[in-house]
Structure formats: structure tokens, C-alpha cells
Design an enzyme around this catalytic site. Sequence first.
Site, PDB file in Angstrom:
ATOM      1  N   GLU A 288      10.871   9.572   5.953  1.00 28.59           N
ATOM      2  CA  GLU A 288      10.409  10.894   6.341  1.00 28.59           C
ATOM      3  C   GLU A 288      11.590  11.847   6.555  1.00 28.59           C
ATOM      4  OE1 GLU A 288       6.284  10.938   8.398  1.00 28.59           O
ATOM      5  OE2 GLU A 288       7.699  11.578   9.926  1.00 28.59           O
ATOM      6  N   HIS A 309      10.210 -15.331  -2.434  1.00 30.49           N
ATOM      7  CA  HIS A 309       9.203 -15.978  -3.267  1.00 30.49           C
ATOM      8  C   HIS A 309       8.197 -14.969  -3.816  1.00 30.49           C
ATOM      9  CE1 HIS A 309      10.438 -20.151  -2.187  1.00 30.49           C
ATOM     10  NE2 HIS A 309      11.030 -19.453  -1.225  1.00 30.49           N
ATOM     11  N   LYS A 423      -3.076  16.262   4.648  1.00 35.04           N
ATOM     12  CA  LYS A 423      -3.899  16.657   5.802  1.00 35.04           C
ATOM     13  C   LYS A 423      -4.783  17.841   5.430  1.00 35.04           C
ATOM     14  CE  LYS A 423      -0.713  15.381   9.512  1.00 35.04           C
ATOM     15  NZ  LYS A 423       0.135  15.931  10.568  1.00 35.04           N
TER      16      LYS A 423
END
Length: 450
Positions: A288, A309, A423
Site C-alpha cells: 500500500e 513444495h 469502494k
Amino acid sequence: MSIRLNCRYLNGFLNEEALRQAADETARAQSMLFENSAGAPGSDYHGWLTLPEDYDKEEFARIKQAAAKIVSDSRVLVVIGIGGSYLGARAAIEFVRSKNYNVTATDTPKIFFVGNSISPCELSEVLSVCENTDFSVNVISKSGTTTEPAIAFRFFRALLEKKYGKEGAAGRIYVTTDRTRGTLKQLSLREGYETFVVPDGVGGRYSVLTAVGLLPIAAAGIDIDALMAGAGEAMRRYADRDVLKNDCCRYAAIRNLLYRQGKSVEMIVSYEPDFTMMNEWFKQLFGESEGKDGKGIFPASAIYSTDLHSLGQYVQEGVRLMFETVVCFDRPKRDLRVEMDAENADGLNYLAGRDMSYVNRRAFEGTVLAHTDGGVPNILIECPQMGAFTLGELIYFFEMSCAVSGYMLGVNPFNQPGVESYKRNMFALLGKPGYEELARELKKRLANEG
Ligand code: PA5
């Protein structure tokens, strides 16, 4: 013993001379946090810099009292928050206590983190846990208006009021928010909830050492004095203006120099599963802070040997765009010894008498050599142990490095304008008043694209 930056596995990728050449640039980025602070982008969010010493001592004492009350009257603490309003606390609890804290904790409440998604599945599960047990809620939102925690809080407030009545519920709700602004602050004033403050100059992802992180961390039985002392030690150490001797500045410079060589992905790695949420906290902090203006190192994470793995193949032989930052510990929290087995049916007697931490260390050494052979530069951050003091140091180390690194990259490390796009769309599609025009446009697009 303090945390140490070890650059020996950068040989062949970067040398000391490159760091010397970048010293002026690094120093300029560092001064944007100190003497040039006022003119630097995001300078109104530099409050975290001095936080380890310059914090509200009266509130700190109140945090400890609230934590003690929660421990005494609650079997469960529900922590409601998203992004910087929950990641630090969760990371700290898993780092110092355990990833399995909710199963292993006996003398402190189980802690559930909700309001960090919009999943009805997750929320209803924790709600049903709380139906039959004594619980308290710590709702955390700096803005006090974020949708995810706001929805979750509505459900938990209703359940608390149903179980304990309005007054009883008020005694079990702890609100961490802005000093004066936001819906949550107004609601707290109206209902008489105990409130804690997210200081003005501290952004969400830099807020773990405020009440945002400290209340849940203290409720988990962690020594928050030691946490702050570790951060304070780091604050003094990393104020060093000799950037070639300052590990925060060195790390910031190394990241930027590797980025300029095309290494655009940083894999933060630990060999301790209890570091999993620290990885998530790191990813938010750096992602961010740096990912903007078309720039930024993409933060990825792994726990080894688990992810050797799964992701190991890519790291070893995939596109050469990655460097690794490995956080290792001199001592594990607990150890186990491999015993001799008379039958040796599993062929493991060659390890008899060895501690698991020794095996883990050899896995790390084998991996770092393989990955550097494969063209992946490795940076090591060596820590003495996984306790509260070291965690405080590590938090401050990453925060300071992130700020210097962001300024070297040429971005404002303290804003997050890109978070608003989803948003706005979500509000429009949900029918929130004020978004009608955007809603029409988005619905048209969804119909065409569908
Ligand atoms: O780092 C940030 O500022 C964000 O991640 C915020 O912490 C997150 O969006 C939550 O915001 P708020 O605390 O206002 O609910």
C-alpha cells in the site's frame, strides 16, 4: 542482541560500491523523514517516527486495564477491523504466542478477527461461537466509516445487547478510532463506549504500536512494555544519519537498486509458520505504501519449507523477477530432538540427537544457496528470537525501511488513493445514496460485459 541485516547472499547481484554510489540518494530520502519532513509528501503522517517514546502514557495504562478486564470477564475477544486496523495485532499475537493461539491459550481469551472481509460464512461462524460464551468486542477503524468492519460491528453489537442488555453491552465494547471524527466516534459518545485513539499523524498500516494493535496484543497476554521498548531501541538505532551504517537505509537502498535491475517482486520469507501473519502485515505495509504511480515492488510471501513444495519451483526456475528477504531467528520458541530409533525403519537415524531447529537451519542454508545459484538475490534479516522486544524492533525496522524506500522510489508512502476505486463502485452497486449516476454507468457496463 538486536536484529541484523546480513547482505552476504547479495554477492554477485549488488556490491558495497553500488550502495556507496546510492548513499546521497538514500540520505535525501532519509532526510525527508527528518529535517525536510514538512515539505515531504505525506509529511502529516510521520507521527509513527517517534511513537515508541512519544505516546500517550495515560492511554497506555488504560489499555492495560481494559485488557485485564477483558481477560477477567471474557472467554472470547472479537477484534473487528480491516487492513492496518487488524493485521498488526494479529501478526503480533501469532508471532509472540502462536499461529494456534486460539487452541493453545488457556489463561487469556480466544481472539477472533472479523470485519476484514464481507463473508457471511465467516461472520456467522464467529457469531455462533459468541452466542454461548462471554465475549467482548474491540472495534477498530481510524476513519470510523469503513464498510467491512461497520457491518460486522452492527451484528456483534446486536448480539451483545441481546445477551447483556444495552448497558452491559456498553461495558464490553471497546472502540479504537479517530479522536474526534467519524461515525464510530459519534456512536461511542452516544452509547458511552470506552474509546482509544488512533493518533492524527499515524496512518492505518503504521498504527500497530498505537491502541489499534496494543489492546488486542495486551489481551493476548503479551508484554506491551517490552514491545514498545524494542521499538524504542530500534528508533534510536535507525536514527543514525550515516546511511551506509544504518540497516534500515541499507535495506531500503538495496530494494531500490534490485528493483532497478528488474527485480520487481520481493518475496518475504520465514521458516517459522508463526510468521505467516507478519508476512501479511509486511505485504500491506509495503504494497500500500509503494504500489502507486505505475511503480513499486510487488510484495509476495512464503513460509518455507512449506512453500518450497508449492512455490519453490517457480522461485528456482521461473521468470527471474524476484528477490527474497528472509527473516530468520537465532533461537526457536520451542525445540524438539530427534531420538535414535532401534529399527530405523524410516532411515532417519542420521538425524538422531539433532534438534529440529538444526534441521530447519540446514533447510534454510540449502535453499539460500540453491536460490542464489538460480539468480534470486537473498537479503537476510537475522533476529535473536520471537519475543515481544524483538517484534518491536522488527516492526519499527520495517516501517522505517518502507518510508525511506518509498521516498527513494519517488512516491508518497503514506497515502493509498487506489483503495478508493473499488469502494466507489461497491457503494454504487449497493445503492448507497449519492452514487446513483455511477450506479447507472456500472450496471450498463456489467450488462454489456456479461
Ligand atoms: O493503511 C491503511 O490506512 C488502510 O489499510 C486502513 O487501515 C484500512 O483501510 C482500514 O481503515 P479504517 O481504519 O479507517 O477502517
